[in-house]
Design a protein around this motif. Sequence first.
Motif, short mmCIF file in Angstrom:
data_model
loop_
_atom_site.label_atom_id
_atom_site.label_comp_id
_atom_site.label_asym_id
_atom_site.label_seq_id
_atom_site.Cartn_x
_atom_site.Cartn_y
_atom_site.Cartn_z
N GLN A 119 0.83 -1.21 0.00
CA GLN A 119 0.00 0.00 0.00
C GLN A 119 0.86 1.26 0.00
N MET A 120 2.02 1.20 0.66
CA MET A 120 2.92 2.36 0.65
C MET A 120 3.42 2.64 -0.76
N VAL A 121 3.66 1.60 -1.55
CA VAL A 121 4.05 1.80 -2.94
C VAL A 121 2.96 2.57 -3.68
N ASP A 122 1.72 2.19 -3.44
CA ASP A 122 0.59 2.85 -4.11
C ASP A 122 0.43 4.29 -3.61
N MET B 194 6.95 10.45 2.25
CA MET B 194 7.87 10.04 3.30
C MET B 194 7.20 8.98 4.15
N CYS B 195 8.01 8.17 4.80
CA CYS B 195 7.44 7.14 5.68
C CYS B 195 8.48 6.75 6.72
N ALA C 124 12.39 -0.76 7.04
CA ALA C 124 13.38 0.15 6.46
C ALA C 124 13.81 -0.34 5.09
N HIS C 125 14.08 -1.62 4.98
CA HIS C 125 14.50 -2.18 3.69
C HIS C 125 13.40 -2.02 2.64
N ALA C 126 12.14 -2.16 3.04
CA ALA C 126 11.03 -1.99 2.10
C ALA C 126 10.92 -0.55 1.63
N LEU C 127 11.29 0.40 2.49
CA LEU C 127 11.13 1.82 2.16
C LEU C 127 12.32 2.42 1.42
N PRO D 75 13.82 1.96 -1.38
CA PRO D 75 13.66 2.37 -2.78
C PRO D 75 12.57 3.43 -3.00
N LEU D 76 11.80 3.74 -1.95
CA LEU D 76 10.61 4.57 -2.12
C LEU D 76 10.80 6.02 -1.68
N VAL D 77 11.80 6.29 -0.85
CA VAL D 77 11.90 7.61 -0.23
C VAL D 77 13.21 8.29 -0.58
#
Length: 255
Positions: free
Chosen positions: A60-63, A76-77, A85-88, A90-92
């Motif tokens: 859901q954070m990707v979306d 941001m998250c 942290a590892h999931a985030l 690539p996103l932030v």
Amino acid sequence: MSIFVIAEAGVNHDGNFENALKLVSAARDSGADAVKFQLFSSERLWGDARIKHLELSAVQMVDIRAYCKSVGIEFMCTPFGVEEAHALLPLVKRMKIASGCIARRELLEAVRGMPVILSTGMATPADIEEALWNLYGADITLLQCTSSYPCRLEDVNLKAMDFLADMYGHPVGFSDHTSGIAVAIAAAARGAAVIEKHLTLDAHAAGPDHKASIMPAEFKQMVGAIRDVERALGNGHKRVLPCEEELRKAWRANT
């Protein structure tokens, strides 16, 4: 550089994905630079399901990030564990570390090398020094923060921003848990590089952070006031300004 304003959506979506998207839109409309969520597993964080109903998934954070990009606001998250942290990563563009995680060495090491905004609620100077060592990076901003929701004015201690700046040599800012907007505006006037404030769609809702949050209209008012403060701060050099020249000549002519 302008003051970076973060709309802390946190868990004010109450576990509802559509509410999360509404908070993104509200943050964008308010003029915030970024909107921030939280990624956690209640079981891993607390060992039970006490806040499982407030969880949003990494998928859901990707979306949400994609929606942020489409409407023009930075996503941001805050991660509350190494897996998050590892999931985030690539996103932030930058990582926000919560006050409660300042002593979690493995989490800090997992985000090492990224720009980091670090809240310092509940922390001693020794705690902060150790966290900075574990992060081992130059691009770190320290936020004065009091971990009380909502925070009483007498517990804010804005002057601690000066201590953080002098002691550690990093940019400083303020994570605001007070009920209104006056303290955030004061933090801007005291030189905050970052201001974080909780945003809610319903200040009377039952979740843990709603009472320390402000509604979109008030958030927009706060951002406007912060931008006014930025304009008024100037560059710190004392000189005769163009707007003063004519009156200066009139006064000097009669000297």
